[in-house]
Design a protein around this motif. Sequence first.
Motif, PDB file in Angstrom:
ATOM      1  N   PRO A 125      31.481  -2.121  63.488  1.00 20.84           N
ATOM      2  CA  PRO A 125      30.609  -3.271  63.192  1.00 20.84           C
ATOM      3  C   PRO A 125      29.577  -3.005  62.093  1.00 20.84           C
ATOM      4  O   PRO A 125      29.073  -3.948  61.495  1.00 20.84           O
ATOM      5  CB  PRO A 125      29.912  -3.544  64.524  1.00 20.84           C
ATOM      6  CG  PRO A 125      30.809  -2.951  65.561  1.00 20.84           C
ATOM      7  CD  PRO A 125      31.451  -1.756  64.910  1.00 20.84           C
ATOM      8  N   SER A 126      29.260  -1.735  61.823  1.00 16.69           N
ATOM      9  CA  SER A 126      28.310  -1.463  60.734  1.00 16.69           C
ATOM     10  C   SER A 126      28.974  -1.655  59.381  1.00 16.69           C
ATOM     11  O   SER A 126      28.293  -1.775  58.362  1.00 16.69           O
ATOM     12  CB  SER A 126      27.770  -0.025  60.838  1.00 16.69           C
ATOM     13  OG  SER A 126      28.753   0.909  60.416  1.00 16.69           O
ATOM     14  N   LEU A 135      30.418   0.579  57.808  1.00 21.77           N
ATOM     15  CA  LEU A 135      30.350   1.846  57.077  1.00 21.77           C
ATOM     16  C   LEU A 135      31.640   2.643  57.229  1.00 21.77           C
ATOM     17  O   LEU A 135      32.354   2.524  58.230  1.00 21.77           O
ATOM     18  CB  LEU A 135      29.143   2.663  57.558  1.00 21.77           C
ATOM     19  CG  LEU A 135      27.764   2.061  57.218  1.00 21.77           C
ATOM     20  CD1 LEU A 135      26.657   2.749  58.010  1.00 21.77           C
ATOM     21  CD2 LEU A 135      27.478   2.158  55.730  1.00 21.77           C
ATOM     22  N   LEU A 136      31.907   3.467  56.242  1.00 21.25           N
ATOM     23  CA  LEU A 136      33.125   4.278  56.200  1.00 21.25           C
ATOM     24  C   LEU A 136      32.759   5.751  56.329  1.00 21.25           C
ATOM     25  O   LEU A 136      31.614   6.114  56.126  1.00 21.25           O
ATOM     26  CB  LEU A 136      33.852   4.036  54.878  1.00 21.25           C
ATOM     27  CG  LEU A 136      34.303   2.605  54.624  1.00 21.25           C
ATOM     28  CD1 LEU A 136      34.908   2.489  53.238  1.00 21.25           C
ATOM     29  CD2 LEU A 136      35.294   2.149  55.685  1.00 21.25           C
ATOM     30  N   VAL A 193      37.218   6.540  65.774  1.00 19.30           N
ATOM     31  CA  VAL A 193      35.985   7.297  65.549  1.00 19.30           C
ATOM     32  C   VAL A 193      35.373   6.863  64.214  1.00 19.30           C
ATOM     33  O   VAL A 193      36.048   6.870  63.177  1.00 19.30           O
ATOM     34  CB  VAL A 193      36.246   8.823  65.543  1.00 19.30           C
ATOM     35  CG1 VAL A 193      34.933   9.589  65.644  1.00 19.30           C
ATOM     36  CG2 VAL A 193      37.179   9.228  66.682  1.00 19.30           C
ATOM     37  N   CYS A 194      34.087   6.493  64.246  1.00 20.67           N
ATOM     38  CA  CYS A 194      33.451   5.871  63.084  1.00 20.67           C
ATOM     39  C   CYS A 194      32.453   6.787  62.380  1.00 20.67           C
ATOM     40  O   CYS A 194      31.544   7.331  63.020  1.00 20.67           O
ATOM     41  CB  CYS A 194      32.693   4.623  63.524  1.00 20.67           C
ATOM     42  SG  CYS A 194      33.754   3.375  64.249  1.00 20.67           S
ATOM     43  N   GLU A 195      32.589   6.904  61.080  1.00 20.73           N
ATOM     44  CA  GLU A 195      31.636   7.589  60.189  1.00 20.73           C
ATOM     45  C   GLU A 195      31.690   9.114  60.334  1.00 20.73           C
ATOM     46  O   GLU A 195      32.102   9.648  61.343  1.00 20.73           O
ATOM     47  CB  GLU A 195      30.220   7.035  60.382  1.00 20.73           C
ATOM     48  CG  GLU A 195      30.191   5.518  60.155  1.00 20.73           C
ATOM     49  CD  GLU A 195      28.902   4.850  60.584  1.00 20.73           C
ATOM     50  OE1 GLU A 195      27.828   5.400  60.305  1.00 20.73           O
ATOM     51  OE2 GLU A 195      28.966   3.770  61.188  1.00 20.73           O
TER      52      GLU A 195
END
Lengths: 232, 232
Positions: free
Chosen positions: A49-50, A52-53, A71-73
Amino acid sequence: MTYTRQLYHFAFDPHSRAVRLALGEKKLPFEEIHVRYWEPSDTVLRLNPSGLLPILVETPEPGNTGQTHKVCEDRSIMEHLEETVRDPALWPSNLNERAEARRLVGWFERKFDYEVNALLLHEKMEKRLMGRGAPDIASMRAGREALKDHLRYFESLLQVRNWLAGHSLSYADFACAGQLSVLDYLDEVNWARYPALKTWYMVIKSRPCFRPLLNDKMPGVPASAHYKELDF
Amino acid sequence: MTYTRQLYHFAFDPHSRAVRLALGEKKLPFEEIHVRYWEPSDTVLRLNPSGLLPILVETPEPGNTGQTHKVCEDRSIMEHLEETVRDPALWPSNLNERAEARRLVGWFERKFDYEVNALLLHEKMEKRLMGRGAPDIASMRAGREALKDHLRYFESLLQVRNWLAGHSLSYADFACAGQLSVLDYLDEVNWARYPALKTWYMVIKSRPCFRPLLNDKMPGVPASAHYKELDF
């Protein structure tokens, strides 16, 4: 347990680069899904939802009864990779050196991104990508001044260390290489002034995990003359 | 192995608060060293060259042959605590829920700090602490608008979850409580509009680890009327 991996990333996002290097170092192949991060798709926003990559998706291969992982970021991905694929270890085993490596990874997120990228990278790369007009010269200059302070700091560390956090290669090196390689593509690093940093960069650039980054191309912006040279 | 702990922190730094809550939840006593982060001392800069807080120093007690540990900033401290003091676990055991908890901790660093604190907290608290004059009303308003989006997002998560990251209490809850408690002191959270978030905050505020935060006082700025009330 084996997984098929997909990485949602942007080739010149420094945080995406850090993760591509780590995946390469751990010899984990992955499918690349290129994301224009300034206009994230619904798929990307559903995953993170942010917006961001990067975002790592691990799908169990046939016969693997495990779950799909999302898994994010970069910092979360680093911790996740270390917990699930231990070899080679990319956090140092010594607790203090590990804390030092994590401190430096955080440095890029809480200082370098604010002080350098929000000015220099935003003006020189992001505005072009987003079609937001010409770079503001004063902001670019302020970002370049801040960059000098950071480069001097990394130089001071590497004068007395083999790797950024100490004795062993760690995620801190990949976080730093992810950042500096983007600025190097844009010819913003005056390597001659930072001899220890330059030696470190030559070493890390020669690793097999770095090769895919050397082939990245930014639309309309050619790489600096030495970007692809291992001996520069 | 037992250690004496010191925490360099500022009472109204949201990241410091997250760590105080985690240390309290793990029942680890610590000596508090109060730092005015906008004028870091040489001691602080030697411990953490970024000057950012909090910083945890663990000194071996007599009979403990271990090293002194120095760990900088909340995300590194969370990982360090989890690796060295396992009970109670504050990263969920399920890999996806753990990744979700880390994603949310990162949310505060890479989104909330930029979009809310750099405006609202900077104008309303930081300028006063630094003696930098009156708050800029337009910036404060922009920070308040951004805060509403964040609160709506947390509300949407807590409508369907017990804790911010899912089934169990995690560092994500402490990262969020660290942030919202500072804004609540300044009376910036309209709890009535976010019923699930309010219930979650009442629960977390009632935990013993939260008690020290309720006694914090900002010089010249009294706490909001309900700041100390467990039932508000």
